[in-house]
Motif scaffolding. Structure first.
Motif, PDB file in Angstrom:
ATOM      1  N   ASP A   1      27.814 -14.794  94.368  1.00  0.00           N
ATOM      2  CA  ASP A   1      26.770 -13.463  94.405  1.00  0.00           C
ATOM      3  C   ASP A   1      27.008 -12.224  93.592  1.00  0.00           C
ATOM      4  N   THR A   2      27.954 -12.565  92.838  1.00  0.00           N
ATOM      5  CA  THR A   2      27.931 -11.589  91.636  1.00  0.00           C
ATOM      6  C   THR A   2      27.341 -11.864  90.087  1.00  0.00           C
ATOM      7  N   LEU A   3      26.669 -10.933  89.729  1.00  0.00           N
ATOM      8  CA  LEU A   3      26.141 -11.143  88.396  1.00  0.00           C
ATOM      9  C   LEU A   3      26.636  -9.758  87.457  1.00  0.00           C
TER      10      LEU A   3
ATOM     11  N   VAL B   1      23.932 -10.037  94.333  1.00  0.00           N
ATOM     12  CA  VAL B   1      22.866 -10.462  94.147  1.00  0.00           C
ATOM     13  C   VAL B   1      22.605 -11.064  95.542  1.00  0.00           C
TER      14      VAL B   1
ATOM     15  N   GLU C   1      26.591 -13.304  83.068  1.00  0.00           N
ATOM     16  CA  GLU C   1      27.358 -14.007  83.628  1.00  0.00           C
ATOM     17  C   GLU C   1      27.347 -14.109  85.302  1.00  0.00           C
ATOM     18  N   ARG C   2      27.073 -15.256  85.915  1.00  0.00           N
ATOM     19  CA  ARG C   2      26.899 -15.167  87.239  1.00  0.00           C
ATOM     20  C   ARG C   2      28.091 -16.116  88.086  1.00  0.00           C
ATOM     21  N   HIS C   3      28.686 -15.538  89.260  1.00  0.00           N
ATOM     22  CA  HIS C   3      29.575 -16.053  89.937  1.00  0.00           C
ATOM     23  C   HIS C   3      29.371 -15.734  91.172  1.00  0.00           C
TER      24      HIS C   3
END
Length: 405
Positions: A12-14, A39, A8-10
């Protein structure tokens, strides 16, 4: 092996969920864990020499992505894989890396010397440096840890880390003792690997208030952790030295030890206050001296050449003589002034300091009275309690530095 079951990507966070079946227990169990990555992406224009004949200059771009863990995995020694859209395999990095690499026909390895891969490696190094600078302040992240190259065996990939260090330059990414903000490598002092492995040196350094380092030297002491693994701490030091941070030297230590506040600290911790079986700060300091002397007597430690030169270090016998002279100028020796002892501190460079007498100085007089008389005629005698609290190795070191019989 781990299999990745969800992502799940939000921004700059994976967030990744993965699982692994283990047969070490009966019945077999399934381990599921969630990892969170920060990221960073970087796009670069493909250079003309790598374009196909019919492509125009500047018409193609490639993207590289770097991600490193915000949360530590259950298997801390595990290396993250390198991707080319799908995982190709680990190379020893402590971060995820994706790029459109040129792969072998079975997709199980990289064409190391392919010009396109060499170019992508440079872009990846710049992306890694940008990610370290960008996320260094993120809670839970140890951005500099991604430069750990202990498990990176292939020269092609080690070169990527070296290029990242060059690209990082003097960015404020270094945590220091006693502060929450980050500082530039040029603003910090780093404990060398040999000091980090010396328990006595670490006991002394942990007792020094963090703000005194900047007061004495104009620099902050890089954070070295509370109970870090010796080898991991040494690797952290090497990374900072590779960024041209200054190693802690005898010259810098002298500036610290000659502060009045440090003299007060050494005086306050008397052997009587500690009880039996515990080392005084002076005993720990002498272990630190021993480590510095041992290093100076050997070939240059694993410190980058530029860092050693920046600290003004010499090599060979001159280096050892320089360290001895610096130590002789440190005001760390408590004098015995008899019953009116005011805790005066001195250095060997200020004049001869003698070992405490055993009655031979002034026969027939009590030792305290003898010390008082000697102080009145300018004979400087080391404090008896301090001397007796030292282990044989510490006493021997003081003799070698010039303490008089």
């Amino acid at each position: 092996a781990w299999s990745y079951i969800a992502a799940e990507r939000h921004k700059d966070t994976l967030k990744i969920r993965r699982r692994k079946c283990t047969s070490s227990s009966t019945p077999a169990t399934e381990i599921v864990e969630d990892l969170e990555y920060l990221v960073h992406r970087k796009s670069a224009v493909v250079p003309p020499e790598l374009l196909s004949p019919d492509a125009t200059e500047g018409s193609q771009q490639e993207e590289v992505a770097v991600a490193f863990r915000r949360t530590e995995a259950s298997e801390a020694s595990e290396a993250d894989p390198v991707f080319c859209f799908l995982p190709v395999g680990p190379v020893g990095f402590r971060f995820l890396l994706h790029a459109p690499w040129v792969l072998t026909s079975n997709r199980e390895d990289f064409h190391m010397e392919d010009p396109r891969n060499c170019w992508l490696r440079g872009v990846a190094a710049e992306a890694l440096a940008e990610a370290i600078s960008r996320f260094a302040n993120e809670p839970g992240s140890n951005a500099l840890a991604v430069l750990d190259g202990r498990r990176v065996l292939e020269p092609f990939w080690r070169r990527l880390l070296e290029q990242a260090v060059l690209a990082l330059g003097d960015a404020p990414v270094v945590p220091v003792e006693g502060k929450t903000q980050l500082y530039r490598p040029s603003e910090v002092l780093v404990l060398t690997p040999s000091l980090l492995r010396c328990k006595g040196a670490m006991r002394f350094l942990r007792a020094v208030p963090a703000d005194l380092w900047h007061q004495a030297t104009g620099k902050h002491l890089a954070k070295f952790g509370a109970t870090a693994n010796d080898e991991a701490a040494a690797e952290d030091a090497r990374r900072l030295l590779a960024l041209h941070a200054e190693p802690l030297t005898a010259a810098r230590l002298k500036l610290l030890l000659n502060l009045p506040e440090l003299s007060s600290l050494l005086q306050r911790q008397s052997p009587a206050e500690l009880g039996s079986g515990r080392s005084t700060l002076l005993a720990s300091l002498l272990e630190l001296f021993g480590s510095l002397l041992s290093t100076a007597a050997q070939p240059q430690e694993e410190i980058p050449y530029s860092s050693a030169r920046a600290a003004g270090g010499r090599e060979g016998p001159d280096r050892l003589a320089e360290v001895v002279q610096e130590m002789q100028e440190m005001k760390v020796l408590p004098l015995d002034m008899g019953p009116l002892d005011e805790g005066m501190m001195t250095s060997l460079a200020e004049g001869d300091v003698f070992l405490p007498g055993t009655g031979s100085w002034c026969p027939g007089l009590e030792e305290e009275t003898s010390c008082l008389l000697l102080s009145h005629v300018g004979v400087r005698v080391l404090n008896r309690s301090a001397w007796r609290s030292l282990p044989p190795s510490g006493q021997s070191l003081l003799r070698r530095l010039g303490l008089q019989e």
